[in-house]
Design a protein around this motif. Structure first.
Motif, mmCIF file in Angstrom:
data_model
loop_
_atom_site.group_PDB
_atom_site.id
_atom_site.type_symbol
_atom_site.label_atom_id
_atom_site.label_comp_id
_atom_site.label_asym_id
_atom_site.label_seq_id
_atom_site.Cartn_x
_atom_site.Cartn_y
_atom_site.Cartn_z
ATOM 1 N N GLU A 12 0.862 -1.181 0.000
ATOM 2 C CA GLU A 12 0.000 0.000 0.000
ATOM 3 C C GLU A 12 0.896 1.229 0.000
ATOM 4 O O GLU A 12 1.925 1.256 0.673
ATOM 5 C CB GLU A 12 -0.895 -0.008 1.238
ATOM 6 N N ALA A 13 0.503 2.219 -0.779
ATOM 7 C CA ALA A 13 1.291 3.455 -0.835
ATOM 8 C C ALA A 13 0.374 4.615 -1.228
ATOM 9 O O ALA A 13 -0.736 4.407 -1.714
ATOM 10 C CB ALA A 13 2.426 3.319 -1.849
ATOM 11 N N GLU A 14 0.869 5.808 -1.021
ATOM 12 C CA GLU A 14 0.163 7.003 -1.485
ATOM 13 C C GLU A 14 1.190 7.997 -1.987
ATOM 14 O O GLU A 14 2.376 7.843 -1.775
ATOM 15 C CB GLU A 14 -0.724 7.594 -0.387
ATOM 16 N N GLY A 15 0.715 8.985 -2.709
ATOM 17 C CA GLY A 15 1.623 9.976 -3.263
ATOM 18 C C GLY A 15 1.849 9.767 -4.747
ATOM 19 O O GLY A 15 1.225 8.907 -5.378
ATOM 20 N N ASN A 17 4.225 8.452 -6.620
ATOM 21 C CA ASN A 17 4.732 7.165 -7.115
ATOM 22 C C ASN A 17 4.048 5.972 -6.449
ATOM 23 O O ASN A 17 4.638 4.906 -6.304
ATOM 24 C CB ASN A 17 6.246 7.070 -6.891
ATOM 25 N N ARG A 18 2.792 6.138 -6.057
ATOM 26 C CA ARG A 18 2.103 5.111 -5.279
ATOM 27 C C ARG A 18 1.951 3.781 -6.009
ATOM 28 O O ARG A 18 2.013 2.729 -5.393
ATOM 29 C CB ARG A 18 0.744 5.615 -4.800
ATOM 30 N N GLU A 21 5.470 2.092 -5.865
ATOM 31 C CA GLU A 21 5.820 1.744 -4.491
ATOM 32 C C GLU A 21 4.968 0.593 -3.959
ATOM 33 O O GLU A 21 5.486 -0.328 -3.327
ATOM 34 C CB GLU A 21 5.679 2.971 -3.590
ATOM 35 N N ALA A 22 3.663 0.636 -4.195
ATOM 36 C CA ALA A 22 2.772 -0.432 -3.716
ATOM 37 C C ALA A 22 3.121 -1.757 -4.387
ATOM 38 O O ALA A 22 3.126 -2.810 -3.747
ATOM 39 C CB ALA A 22 1.316 -0.065 -3.964
ATOM 40 N N GLU A 87 -6.251 8.827 -1.045
ATOM 41 C CA GLU A 87 -5.202 8.808 -2.065
ATOM 42 C C GLU A 87 -4.371 7.530 -2.053
ATOM 43 O O GLU A 87 -3.453 7.373 -2.856
ATOM 44 C CB GLU A 87 -4.288 10.029 -1.893
ATOM 45 N N LYS A 88 -4.666 6.626 -1.137
ATOM 46 C CA LYS A 88 -3.894 5.377 -1.052
ATOM 47 C C LYS A 88 -4.273 4.425 -2.182
ATOM 48 O O LYS A 88 -5.395 4.451 -2.684
ATOM 49 C CB LYS A 88 -4.143 4.678 0.283
ATOM 50 N N ARG A 90 -3.755 0.160 -3.105
ATOM 51 C CA ARG A 90 -3.318 -1.154 -2.625
ATOM 52 C C ARG A 90 -3.102 -2.087 -3.800
ATOM 53 O O ARG A 90 -3.900 -2.110 -4.734
ATOM 54 C CB ARG A 90 -4.376 -1.777 -1.719
#
Length: 103
Positions: A12-15, A17-18, A21-22, A87-88, A90
């Motif tokens: 899980e990531a946000e931003g 480059n999510r 990164e996720a 904004e996340k 998954r």
């Protein structure tokens, strides 16, 4: 008797480059559990709050998974819209492969 191995990785990531990164987090968790080779199928789920961003993200995630596994495995995609994520994003990756003893 058919037997095999199932391995699950999630990230899980946000931003900005999510997506990358996720996906990297999910792949890292997969590789910690077992070797990412001899894969038969990859079940790929992307969950985010907005569908248009998911469509864009899926092609990137799909390529990363294919390049990382270096197999000719089937990729079975799914997309889930979940409004509470904000904004996340998954990424869940489930891989199936044959047990070496069953070959």
């Amino acid at each position: 008797m058919n037997s095999g191995i199932i391995t699950i990785g999630f990230g899980e990531a946000e931003g900005e480059n999510r997506v990358l990164e996720a996906t990297q987090k999910a792949l890292k968790k997969l590789s910690l559990q077992s070797s990412i080779s001899n894969i038969e199928r990859i079940l790929l789920n992307i969950t985010a709050s907005k569908v248009p961003s998911l469509r864009e993200a899926f092609s990137v995630v799909s390529h990363i998974v294919k390049d990382t596994t270096k197999d000719h495995s089937d990729v079975l995609p799914s997309v889930t819209e979940l409004s509470g994520l904000g904004e996340k994003l998954r990424v869940t990756i489930i891989v199936t492969k044959k047990n070496k003893d069953s070959i």
